[in-house]
Design an enzyme around this catalytic site. Structure first.
Site: not given
Ligand code: DHB
Ligand code: FE
Length: 280
Positions: A12, A59, A193, A240
């Site tokens: 997402h 977030h 990530h 996540e």
């Molecule tokens: C980013 C933000 C998110 O919520 C995510 O799930 C993946 C990447 C970002 O800011 O790059």
């Molecule tokens: Fe996220």
């Protein structure tokens, strides 16, 4: 009884929404990503679901760090896309499946989950982006939604096992609902990530690829992992992925993996999706 017609796991990432806003889907950077979603969009057009249950995390947009529920469920008539700082995005409001949401909340409390129940709340990219990836940019969304928020931001986050148990209650709620709605479940977040600390920029392509098959065919492995395992394998924000377990636990033990897609360019995030259907 309502029917679970499919389960989707998808990233997402907010820049996906920005790419859509700026018309960048055909550019060399983005085309390989968006092309991977065409099969799922096509499936969605044919499957014609009535309701989308979307499991995602906020977030810091609707809940800030001063008050973070471990689990929350929306029972609102309407959810507005939250303005994440660039102004209101040009996408429609989301209509809630209000009665089913309340039924799910009842079931959760019966099963000793005690969620925050939200009558009025906005939804951030965690829900917006998966909806756009599945349904494009309609004038009106073709499904009503049931938003489920999971805290993956501020520790202690829930365990993978607890997410699994919530998925089992979701299934029970769908199976005990007297309506005949066709329901899709979208588990969102990931893939690997990390946006902070000394490992910022961490991507684990090997673990991501294993996840996309494993979530379909070997979910027990991921259900039994610790939160620390998730952070180690997928990064602090890659944790996540525990939210996909809510979707997976609501599906049958055996599923057919109809589509999968993975794209990890030189970016901050491994991005991908799976589309699952229940097998006998
Ligand atoms: C980013 C933000 C998110 O919520 C995510 O799930 C993946 C990447 C970002 O800011 O790059
Ligand atoms: Fe996220």
């Amino acid at each position: 009884m309502a029917e679970i017609i499919g389960g989707i796991g998808t990233s997402h990432v907010p820049s996906i929404g920005v790419a859509l806003d700026r018309g960048l889907t055909e550019t060399p950077d983005w085309k390989p990503f968006f092309d991977g979603y065409e099969a799922a969009k096509e499936w969605m057009r044919e499957a014609k679901p009535d309701v989308a249950v979307v499991i995602f995390n906020d977030h810091g947009n609707s809940f800030f760090l001063d008050r973070v529920p471990t689990f929350a469920v929306g029972v609102a008539e309407t959810y507005k896309p939250v303005d994440e700082g660039w102004g209101r995005r040009d996408i429609p409001d989301f209509e809630g499946a209000v009665d089913f949401s309340w039924h799910f909340v009842d079931k959760l409390v019966e099963r000793h989950f005690d969620p925050l129940v939200c009558r009025e709340i906005d939804v951030d990219h965690g829900l917006q982006v998966p909806m756009e990836l599945m349904f494009g940019r309609p004038e009106k969304w073709p499904v009503k939604i049931v938003p489920i928020w999971v805290n993956t931001v501020q520790y202690p986050i829930p365990t993978p096992q607890r997410c699994w148990e919530m998925g089992q209650v979701l299934r029970e709620a769908i199976e005990s609902w007297p309506g005949d709605e066709r329901v899709v479940i979208l588990g969102t977040g990931g893939l690997s990530h990390q946006l902070q600390g000394t490992r910022a920029g961490f991507i684990n392509r090997e673990a991501d690829l294993a996840w996309l098959d494993g979530i379909a065919n070997d979910p027990e492995t991921y259900r039994n992992m610790t939160r620390e395992d998730y952070v180690e394998q997928f990064g602090s924000e890659g944790a996540e992925l525990i939210m996909w377990l809510v979707m997976r636990a609501a599906m049958n033990p055996h599923v057919n993996l109809l589509h999968k897609h993975y794209y990890a360019p030189a970016s901050m995030t491994g991005a991908g999706m799976v589309l699952l259907e229940n097998a006998a």
